[in-house]
Design an enzyme around this catalytic site. Structure first.
Site, short mmCIF file in Angstrom:
data_model
loop_
_atom_site.label_atom_id
_atom_site.label_comp_id
_atom_site.label_asym_id
_atom_site.label_seq_id
_atom_site.Cartn_x
_atom_site.Cartn_y
_atom_site.Cartn_z
N GLU A 54 7.88 0.13 5.53
CA GLU A 54 7.33 0.81 4.45
C GLU A 54 6.44 1.51 5.36
O GLU A 54 4.98 0.69 5.51
CB GLU A 54 6.55 0.12 3.33
CG GLU A 54 6.07 0.35 2.24
CD GLU A 54 5.11 -0.33 1.56
OE1 GLU A 54 5.15 -1.10 1.67
OE2 GLU A 54 4.13 0.59 0.77
N ASP A 82 5.44 -4.57 1.29
CA ASP A 82 4.20 -5.23 0.77
C ASP A 82 4.73 -5.89 0.34
O ASP A 82 5.64 -5.84 -0.40
CB ASP A 82 3.05 -4.47 0.94
CG ASP A 82 2.43 -4.03 2.25
OD1 ASP A 82 2.20 -5.02 3.04
OD2 ASP A 82 1.75 -3.01 2.03
N ASP A 95 2.53 -6.03 -2.61
CA ASP A 95 2.14 -5.74 -4.20
C ASP A 95 3.02 -4.71 -4.83
O ASP A 95 4.44 -4.24 -4.52
CB ASP A 95 0.82 -4.68 -3.33
CG ASP A 95 1.68 -3.61 -2.78
OD1 ASP A 95 2.31 -3.41 -2.73
OD2 ASP A 95 0.36 -3.18 -1.99
N ASP A 113 3.47 -1.36 -4.76
CA ASP A 113 4.09 -0.05 -4.12
C ASP A 113 5.46 -0.83 -3.55
O ASP A 113 6.54 -0.14 -3.16
CB ASP A 113 3.67 0.47 -3.01
CG ASP A 113 2.13 1.71 -4.04
OD1 ASP A 113 2.85 1.89 -5.00
OD2 ASP A 113 1.57 2.00 -3.30
#
Ligand code: 1YM
Length: 665
Positions: A456, A529, A531, A533
């Site tokens: 990503e 990640d 998180d 997103d």
């Protein structure tokens, strides 16, 4: 219907004399009855499917079904369902009232009809003439089953100016005979059944009714029975305000149902189409409207029972729909002579439709007995749709035009998707190593050793390129939220550059043509990640693989990398810890550890050697192999989170907000 005749129960003819002995002792017929109810208690699953929550709610359904039958027969226009504070459930209708007069013949001669209905298996079915017989599957097993599985049940009937009452205790044993307990409230007729489910029977999941489940079912009943008012009340102290009292009444019936289903979408036109036909004892009603989305939502019902597996009614409708729309499109010059016919799937794109049939003695088949098998229904629905839908299109040319236009677009999209797929395939066949520019490939050509990291973000991609082992690790950066596969049509999806890069990097085609033997990497590793997103992009990628490259997951080739959340040092050696649990375990093992813990925020913030050590180095990293179940879950989550159903999405987020499984696959 003439009401003086005493109805006769269906089933076997009487076997033996029926009277209770003069001394009031239990006769053979009562022993029979108790044995019948005892059989239900011994094997409840056979009668109500399960003794879990589904079975528990089936009890309410069984009682309400009787009231709804009465409404369908035209004698009742209001039903009240109340969940009582003490755990009971009361169902009241304003129909004719279950007959209370004594039976005059047969095995149960001398007993009141209501006692027979409440204690004899299958006696609650409709007895010839009028009404619709509801049978098959688990439906219509009869209210005696509810009685058998209750610790207490009270039946009250207002009829002939009087209120009658009969009570039953645990397992359905009557307490005496039916009694007149007073006058009926002025001129009222109707039946009220109050029951308390037996906690011994429903021991596994308890006897707590779920208001939401009951309300949803009642709303469907109201949609399917135009004008019928159904009131729900939850008198239990712990209920939520929006469940305390709800009333459903739809003047538009299934047309309102379609409007309700399309409410969260964008309708293609505001009108809801509707037609109905009666053919002898059979009745058919269909309501429909298209929306601008890409999925078809055909829901069918037989005598108020949802047929989730479809069946002959749906088959008849689909066939006629395809015919009628093609005929119309040709007649109006919207399709030229040289054009191919529109396919059924193109016409049904974005269709929301309710098919409701009422027939005598339907036959159900399929895995869950929720598929209509009755053959004659197919031609009935087909004929009706051929006539009535054609008329409707003629009468509503603006709407008809939009329907055809949408189908033509769907058809073009389908053709475009196929040629896009063919093109991708040709490209990879011709160009061989025609690999995407963004891909930093590895040296080995041995797929078993090769790994593809889908990373990503470009900056993390840069670190990954520096940190990788160039011999066997390839890097493909993917930017941001690359695509919402659920909303995008397949042709659009295949035009997306990120998707194309991924397809050609993996090298095995896509969709139906995907060939797992051609994959260029044995491990496809998603590196995103920890998180929100990152979780989003993981969900999207897994959805894409699930839909378009399923054998990749089935073959165990898809992995999720797990970058650590914490770092610390022991002496001079850095130590990385995957999550809070790992951190706690570390602290337990190193009680005197004094150094600080750094929280690693994201891939972008790690330097390349950190990334290499923690996440890419085969000797130290943790990889999670993705199972088909996890991918299916991602797909489901994706449909809900990105699909058009706002209600479902809200419900999902509210109920699963705290469930990390869904947010962080
Ligand atoms: C709260 C539950 O059971 N209502 C109900 C049931 C019946 C009738 C009316 C009824 C039906 C008929 C004639 C008929 C039933 N009657 C029988 C049987 N509500 C609830 N309301 N008169 C009254 O179908 O001919 C079974 S159910 F068999 F006794 F007629």
């Amino acid at each position: 219907m003439a009401q003086q005749a005493v109805p006769q129960p269906p089933g076997e003819p009487p076997k033996q004399s029926v009277r209770t002995g003069r001394d009031g002792s239990y006769g053979a017929e009562n022993i029979d009855v108790l044995e019948g109810l005892e059989a239900v208690r011994r094997r409840p699953g056979m009668y109500i499917g399960s003794t879990g929550l589904t079975g528990l709610h089936h009890l309410i359904r069984e009682v309400v079904d009787n009231s709804v039958d009465e409404a369908m027969a035209g004698y009742c226009d209001r039903i009240d369902v109340t969940l009582l504070a003490d755990g009971g459930c009361r169902v009241a209708d304003n129909g004719r009232g279950i007959p209370v007069e004594p039976y005059t013949k047969g095995r149960h001669k001398g007993k009141s009809t209501i006692e027979v209905i409440m204690t004899v298996l299958h006696a609650g079915g409709k007895f010839g003439g009028g009404g619709y017989k509801v049978s098959g599957g688990l439906h219509g097993v009869g209210v005696s089953v509810v009685n058998a599985l209750s610790s207490r049940l009270i039946a009250e009937v207002d009829k002939n100016g009087q209120r009658h009452r009969l009570e039953f205790v645990k397992g359905g044993k009557p307490v005496g005979k039916v009694q007149v307990v007073g006058p009926a409230p002025r001129g009222r007729t109707g039946t009220t059944v109050t029951f308390w489910p037996d906690a011994e029977v429903f021991a596994s999941e308890g006897v707590d009714f779920r208001a939401h489940t009951v309300i949803e079912r009642l709303q469907t009943y109201a949609f399917l029975n135009k004008g019928l008012e159904i009131r729900f009340k939850d008198e239990r102290p712990a209920t939520t305000p929006e469940h305390r009292e709800v009333t459903f009444k739809y003047a538009g019936g299934i047309a309102d149902f379609v409007r309700h289903l399309n409410a969260s979408k964008e309708p293609l036109f505001s009108r809801v189409g509707h037609y109905e036909v009666t053919d002898g004892d059979s009745h058919l009603e269909i309501a429909f409207q298209w929306n601008t989305a890409y999925y078809e939502g055909i829901h069918s019902y037989v005598n108020g029972i949802e047929t989730t597996e479809g069946g002959t009614h749906e088959e008849g409708f689909r066939k006629a729909l395809t015919n009628v729309v093609n005929r119309y499109a040709r007649a109006k010059g919207l399709l030229k002579e040289k054009d191919d016919n529109l396919a059924g799937e193109d016409i049904r794109e974005g269709l929301t439709c309710i098919i409701a049939v009422k027939i005598q003695e339907p036959q159900f088949e399929g895995q869950t007995k929720s598929k209509l098998g009755t053959i004659s229904v197919r031609s009935m629905v087909e004929r009706a749709t051929n006539d009535k839908l054609a008329e409707w299109l003629e009468e509503h040319p603006a709407e008809a035009n939009k329907i055809v236009k949408k189908a033509v677009e769907a058809f073009r999209a389908r053709v475009a998707a196929k040629s896009a797929r063919d093109a991708t395939r040709r490209k990879s066949a011709l160009e061989g190593a025609g690999l995407p520019g963004k891909l930093t490939d590895c040296r080995t050509k041995n797929a078993a050793d090769a790994e593809l990291f889908i990373v990503e973000g470009d900056s993390a991609g840069g670190s990954a390129i520096r940190a990788r082992n160039p011999e066997n690790q390839a890097i493909l950066p993917i930017r941001g939220k690359f695509l919402n596969v659920e909303r995008a049509r397949i042709d659009k999806m295949l035009k997306n550059l990120e998707v194309q890069a991924m397809i050609s990097a993996i090298g095995a085609g896509v969709g139906e043509e995907f060939d797992a033997s051609k994959i260029r990497y044995g491990k496809i590793i998603i590196l995103a990640d920890a998180d929100v997103d990152g979780s989003h992009i993981r969900t999207l990628l897994l959805t894409f693989f699930f839909r378009q490259m399923r054998p990749l997951i089935e073959g165990g080739h898809v992995y999720v990398a797990q970058p650590p959340l914490y770092s610390t040092v022991v002496g001079k050696e850095p130590v990385y810890l995957k999550d809070d649990m790992a951190k706690q375990a570390f602290l337990a093992q190193h009680p005197n550890h004094k150094a600080d813990f750094g929280r690693l925020k994201g891939l972008g913030e790690m330097d390349f050697d950190e990334l290499g050590l923690t996440t890419m180095d085969a000797a130290r990293r943790t990889l999670l192999q993705v199972t088909i179940e996890q991918a299916a879950l991602a797909d489901e989550v994706c449909s809900i989170l990105m699909g058009d159903d706002v209600d479902l999405r809200k419900h999902f987020i509210v109920t699963n907000a705290k469930d990390v499984r869904f947010l962080d696959i």
